[in-house]
Write an enzyme that holds these catalytic residues in place. Structure first.
Site: not given
Length: 247
Positions: A153, A166
């Site tokens: 990400s 995350y």
């Protein structure tokens, strides 16, 4: 790379596992891999979604896929070992895996991170990847040309406020990818990570509910990088973090 043109049969005779294959990027990858000749193993936690992808692949005339319902939050190392054994027994081997399934958790100040949310995100995004890859690698290295793809990400190599669990999990994902890539450098297994970028998915909508979704690319639009890394054209690409979008 962003304009990579895959050959029509570039994945023929390959068996490829895709996690999170029920929707979003995982579904698009599964459909594209099948379109280019692969027998795809669809892994996800919702059977109805997997069955829908299965039907789309079969109705399109692509190689018949297999379905494996499995929730990464509750799966054990033995579940993954048994799964790989079944794949090899029924399909003859394994040539690639896209580890796409992830859990967002909650966007919250660091001091307010829930221990349960932290544990769940680490279980799905990190611990399950450890156990799954430990089961996959012994079979992948038997392939003449195997590709293992992790999903990272934009917050996976530069932390961002409020994205604690995350973001940390994606730092771990990139580290895991790099360790495996280095250990198997020179073997038939190459290992890389893809950063999809801002894409129209349910996870993105959860993280950015006010965003104008019409401005985002669809999952199908970012498939060139996924096809490149899974095809033999990427032999020699190992330990890299690739962006699926130019911006």
């Amino acid at each position: 790379m962003f304009n990579y043109q895959a050959k029509p049969d570039c994945l023929a005779q390959k068996t490829i596992l895709v996690t999170g294959a029920g929707d979003g990027i995982g579904k698009s990858a599964a459909l594209h891999y099948a379109k280019y000749g692969a027998t795809v193993v669809l892994l996800g936690k919702t059977v109805s979604k997997l069955e829908q992808v299965y039907d789309e692949i079969v109705n399109a005339g692509y190689p018949e896929p297999a379905i494996i319902p499995l929730d990464l939050k509750g799966a054990t190392a033995k579940n993954y070992q048994d799964m790989v054994s079944t794949i090899v027994e029924q399909l003859g081997g394994l040539d690639g895996a896209l580890l796409n399934a992830s859990m967002l958790g909650e966007l919250t100040p660091f001091t307010q991170i829930s221990q349960q949310i932290w544990d769940d995100v680490m279980q799905v995004n990190v611990n399950s990847h450890l156990q799954l890859t430990q089961a996959l690698i012994p079979e992948l290295i038997k392939s003449k040309s195997a590709s293992l793809i992790f999903t990272t990400s934009g917050v996976g190599n530069k932390g961002r406020a409020f994205w604690g669990p995350y973001s940390v999990s994606k730092f771990a994902t990139e580290g895991m990818m790099q360790v495996i890539a280095d250990e198997y450098e020179g073997s038939s297994l190459r290992t890389n990570a893809v950063n999809p970028g801002a894409t129209k998915t349910k996870m993105r909508a959860t993280a950015y509910p006010a965003e104008d979704k019409s401005l985002l690319p669809e999952s199908d639009d970012i498939m060139p990088v996924y096809l490149y890394l899974m095809s033999d054209d990427s032999i020699g690409t190992n330990g890299e973090r690739l962006n699926a979008q130019q911006k």
